[in-house]
Enzyme design. Structure first.
Site, short mmCIF file in Angstrom:
data_model
loop_
_atom_site.label_atom_id
_atom_site.label_comp_id
_atom_site.label_asym_id
_atom_site.label_seq_id
_atom_site.Cartn_x
_atom_site.Cartn_y
_atom_site.Cartn_z
N HIS A 291 41.33 52.52 48.44
CA HIS A 291 41.06 53.20 49.71
C HIS A 291 41.68 54.63 49.70
O HIS A 291 41.47 55.46 50.78
CB HIS A 291 41.82 52.23 50.75
CG HIS A 291 41.02 51.36 51.32
ND1 HIS A 291 41.07 50.06 50.57
CD2 HIS A 291 40.27 50.97 52.27
CE1 HIS A 291 40.19 49.30 51.06
NE2 HIS A 291 39.81 49.74 52.25
N SER A 313 36.47 51.18 55.15
CA SER A 313 37.33 50.46 54.59
C SER A 313 37.08 49.10 54.48
O SER A 313 36.45 48.54 55.36
CB SER A 313 38.71 50.81 55.09
OG SER A 313 38.76 49.79 56.40
N ASP A 314 37.57 48.15 53.56
CA ASP A 314 37.87 46.84 53.93
C ASP A 314 38.76 46.40 54.93
O ASP A 314 39.73 47.20 55.48
CB ASP A 314 37.92 46.03 52.69
CG ASP A 314 37.33 44.74 52.74
OD1 ASP A 314 37.10 44.06 53.60
OD2 ASP A 314 37.21 43.97 51.47
N TYR A 315 38.81 44.98 55.31
CA TYR A 315 39.44 44.68 56.46
C TYR A 315 41.15 45.08 56.23
O TYR A 315 41.67 44.63 55.34
CB TYR A 315 39.61 43.08 56.48
CG TYR A 315 39.80 42.56 57.83
CD1 TYR A 315 38.82 42.22 58.75
CD2 TYR A 315 40.95 42.33 58.31
CE1 TYR A 315 38.96 41.35 59.94
CE2 TYR A 315 41.28 41.49 59.59
CZ TYR A 315 40.08 41.01 60.22
OH TYR A 315 40.36 40.51 61.39
N GLY A 317 42.21 47.70 55.00
CA GLY A 317 42.54 48.04 53.68
C GLY A 317 43.19 49.41 53.58
O GLY A 317 44.13 49.78 52.85
#
Length: 771
Positions: A291, A313-315, A317
């Protein structure tokens, strides 16, 4: 050196996408996904994108000019929905309020035409600018209609399987207000302990790239404004599949060459196919969290590949960079993520919370902020959300249709792999008068696999028991569970043995519960859970004829009981119509033609074991102790990549080349080599074979794998019939990436050995010389 000479490095002008970017589902791969990549541009981090190409650019720029800083930051925020309670639900209050203020760009985990329309009306009718929300959901292998898990789809060696899943899923999801799926996952991995192996297509970048391309194109179609298409998301960028120990979210330490040759290829293929978004991964990449990784997100993805979508982004992240030890606090995490190339923050709120102060202090620039916002707005325009923000509640698909179920059944059968079939134990006879189904998954609906969604309980899978009864309606079919899926109680085994003894044949259905694979589901022991092996052993000891069906989300270690099982069918987690698909294969309605997209280890201690490994200075030699091997295990996997049996037999000839010699300069200029492989069905049944083409570069400036896949095609042939499968090899397949961080793809002079066959252990060989 047996005639092989050290090769001269010839850099390909402008670079070529990573090897493994193409696969053939047709007779000839004219333009492999992952073809030539552009040379890295000299632009700054805000320059990449579709600003000069988007037909919506005038509207995007006009809207940007009207937005406040708070509204811009809001477009970069995605919040999660708590459930289908509709606007006003307690845990959804933050999303509702942000939408009303025009400070929210996207919501995930909301679906249903009624609910999405209600929340969308708040954003469109009550916010100052009326910018619509983008609704995202993890539609991984189906919406209402659950298809086989992606790992199973990879086993089909037929990218059209992924395409059928994506088309059905897109139609169902879009009608329910979903615009965006967090799929396909294209994480190449050598780690069967990693639960998320179920979500990808296995261990090979070439195979994965083909499926990534097919699924991307099927989700998105030719026009994202169409009401039966979804924006796709390539995840997880990048190298997530290299997690140490197979533990989710774990560290990845990778060289530049390995990054490009193994992990980046499928993503490059997806970008070339026009994928709308990319998701950053949870892992660090050689010490830098994905990230906050400028090299991967901006230098490679946005500059070198000219990616014109946006990065989500991921959860949480972005927030997690603090725990990684990379960011000092939330403000620092926001600065690092945005400057590295993240355009939208999922769930955590660092950009919204700190963006205005960061902008004022000069730690983020107005240009970079506008670039990120513009990328998000472009997708909303492409989806036609500004002009048509709502879906028709009366026409929303509310259940799996007949055609969708048929597609799920056909694809599930197409994904199954016959691992063993001694004395033609399979197919079973449809004239049998008595059959037994035993095992914890014989009468279980737990066949959907990971990421089946909350709708999985609404539409459970067809069980194997019910499907067997449907397939042989005149037979007496009995059932005995034997053991629980993960329990230690063996008290039911005697009943299962009795049922097997009383039947003409027995189907033993064992495997993993769906919850044992997927995110946060790493296993240190990947054998059959509980006492399932004891059940198989007891059935085998009884002398009753039986076959084993495996339902699982990863490769398993099955060496302990394998030799006692006359036949073993790998069915994976096959989805909604899984029971019917399994019965179709068991009774010969479908001749299995799937191949393993990942190696099956003999024991956990052997991991990682994969076909495209590099040689050591002391390659395996059974007669020499001082070579690379284990003392207590045979060399190699239990089942190799590309392996799979059929109810018929095939003969595959040696590869025949259009030329024996070709100049490296000619390859760099676009010339290709045609390879023809003859295949004949030598048995008595119509069946499918997957003709596979591998290459080895035995002498290179960077050590190359002992083999790597460079072409495949699945064909159907009648008994005694034959055909010729043709492949086309370009510089992309014949070269490789070096360690240069700016991207240096080379084609070197020397010999290339080509192998044709039906697995990674193919025998047919021919040599191509690059001059």
């Amino acid at each position: 050196m047996n005639g092989v000479r050290r090769r001269t490095v010839l850099a390909a002008v402008g670079g070529t996408a990573v090897a493994g970017g193409a696969a053939t589902g047709t007779a000839r791969a004219e333009e492999p996904p992952g073809a030539t990549a552009s040379e890295p541009k000299a632009a700054d981090a805000t320059a990449p994108g579709a600003s000069g190409r988007s037909p919506h650019e005038a509207r995007v720029r006009a809207l940007l000019g009207r937005m406040t800083v708070e509204e811009k930051l809001g477009q970069l925020q995605q919040l999660t929905w708590a459930g289908n309670t509709g606007p006003g639900g307690g845990q959804t209050e933050a999303a509702e309020e942000a939408a009303r203020k025009g400070r929210l760009g996207s919501v995930l985990n909301i679906y249903g035409a009624k609910y999405t329309n209600a929340l969308q009306r708040i954003a469109v009718d009550e916010s100052r600018l009326g910018i619509p929300l983008l609704f995202g959901l993890d539609v991984i292998h189906g919406f209402w209609t659950t298809f086989p898990i992606p790992l199973a789809q990879g086993a089909s060696f037929d990218p059209a399987v992924a395409g059928r899943d994506a088309e059905v899923s897109a139609k169902e999801a879009r009608s329910n207000g979903v615009h965006w799926t967090f799929s396909p996952m294209m994480d190449v991995t050598h780690e069967p302990r990693w639960g998320r192996i179920a979500e990808g297509n296995g261990e090979d970048p070439y195979l994965t790239a083909a499926f990534a391309t097919a699924k991307t194109r099927a989700y998105q179609g030719t026009d994202l404004a169409a009401k039966d298409r979804l924006a796709a998301c390539a995840k997880h960028f990048v190298a997530y599949g290299g997690a140490e120990g197979g533990r989710d979210y774990n560290t990845v330490d990778v060289s530049e060459a390995r990054l490009r040759n193994q992990y980046l290829g499928p993503f490059r293929a997806a970008v070339k196919a026009g994928i709308a978004t990319v998701m950053a991964s949870f892992n660090t990449i050689s010490g830098v969290p994905a990230h906050g990784n400028t090299h991967t997100l901006t230098e490679i993805l946005k500059r070198e590949w000219d990616f014109d979508g946006f990065v989500v982004s991921d959860y949480t992240g972005v927030q997690e960079m603090i725990a990684h030890g990379f960011a000092a606090d939330g403000a620092d995490a926001a600065r690092l993520a945005l400057n590295a190339g993240v355009d939208m923050e999922m769930v955590s709120t660092n950009l919204v919370d700190h963006g205005k102060r960061l902008l004022k202090s000069g730690k983020i620039s107005a240009e970079r902020l506008d670039d990120a916002v513009a990328r998000v707005l472009r997708l909303k325009f492409r989806l036609d959300l500004f002009d048509h923000p709502y879906v028709d509640e009366d026409t929303a698909v509310d259940k799996p249709g007949r055609a969708a179920r048929s597609a799920a059944r056909e694809t599930a059968a197409r994904c199954m792999v016959l691992l063993r079939n001694e004395k033609s134990a399979l197919p079973l006879s449809t004239s049998a008068r008595s059959l037994a189904v035993v095992g914890p998954f014989g009468d279980s609906t737990d066949l959907l696999g990971t990421w089946a969604g909350p709708w999985g309980e609404t539409f459970p899978a067809v069980t194997v028991l019910d499907a067997v009864k449907d397939a042989v309606p005149e037979a007496e079919v009995t059932y005995a569970k034997g053991v629980d899926a993960g329990g230690e109680d063996t008290g039911g085994i005697a009943k299962a043995v009795a049922a097997a003894k009383a039947a003409e044949a027995t189907v033993v259905v064992v495997g993993e519960a769906s919850a044992l694979s997927g995110e946060a589901s790493a296993r240190a022991d990947i054998s059959l859970p509980g006492r399932q092996e004891k059940l198989i052993e007891a059935i085998a000891d009884s002398g009753a004829p039986f076959v084993v069906v495996l339902v699982n989300g990863r490769p398993l270690t099955i060496g302990g009981w394998l030799e006692s099982a006359p036949a073993v069918l790998e069915a994976w987690h096959p989805g909604l119509e899984g029971g019917h698909a399994i019965a179709d294969v068991l009774f010969g309605k479908v001749n299995p033609g799937g191949k393993l997209p990942v190696s099956f280890p003999r024991a956990v201690g052997q991991i990682p074991v994969y076909y495209n490994h590099e040689n050591t200075g002391r390659p395996y030699d059974p007669d020499n102790k001082y070579t690379s091997k284990y003392l207590d295990l045979p060399n190699g996997p239990q089942f190799a990549f590309g392996y799979g049996l059929s109810y018929t037999t095939f003969d595959i000839g040696e590869p025949r080349l259009s030329v024996r010699r070709i100049a490296a300069d000619a390859l760099r200029a676009g010339d290709t080599v045609d390879v023809a492989v003859a295949v004949r069905n030598t048995g008595r049944r119509t069946g499918d074979e997957v003709v596979q083409l591998y290459l080895r570069d035995p002498v290179a400036s960077i050590v190359q794998p002992v083999r790597r896949l460079c072409g495949f095609r699945r064909v159907t042939l009648g008994a005694g019939k034959s055909t010729t499968v043709r492949f086309r090899l370009s510089a992309e397949e014949l070269g490789f990436w070096t360690h240069a961080p700016e991207g240096d793809f080379v084609v070197e002079k020397g010999e290339i050995r080509l192998y044709a066959g039906n697995s990674s252990q193919a025998k047919g060989e021919h040599t191509l010389t690059i001059t």
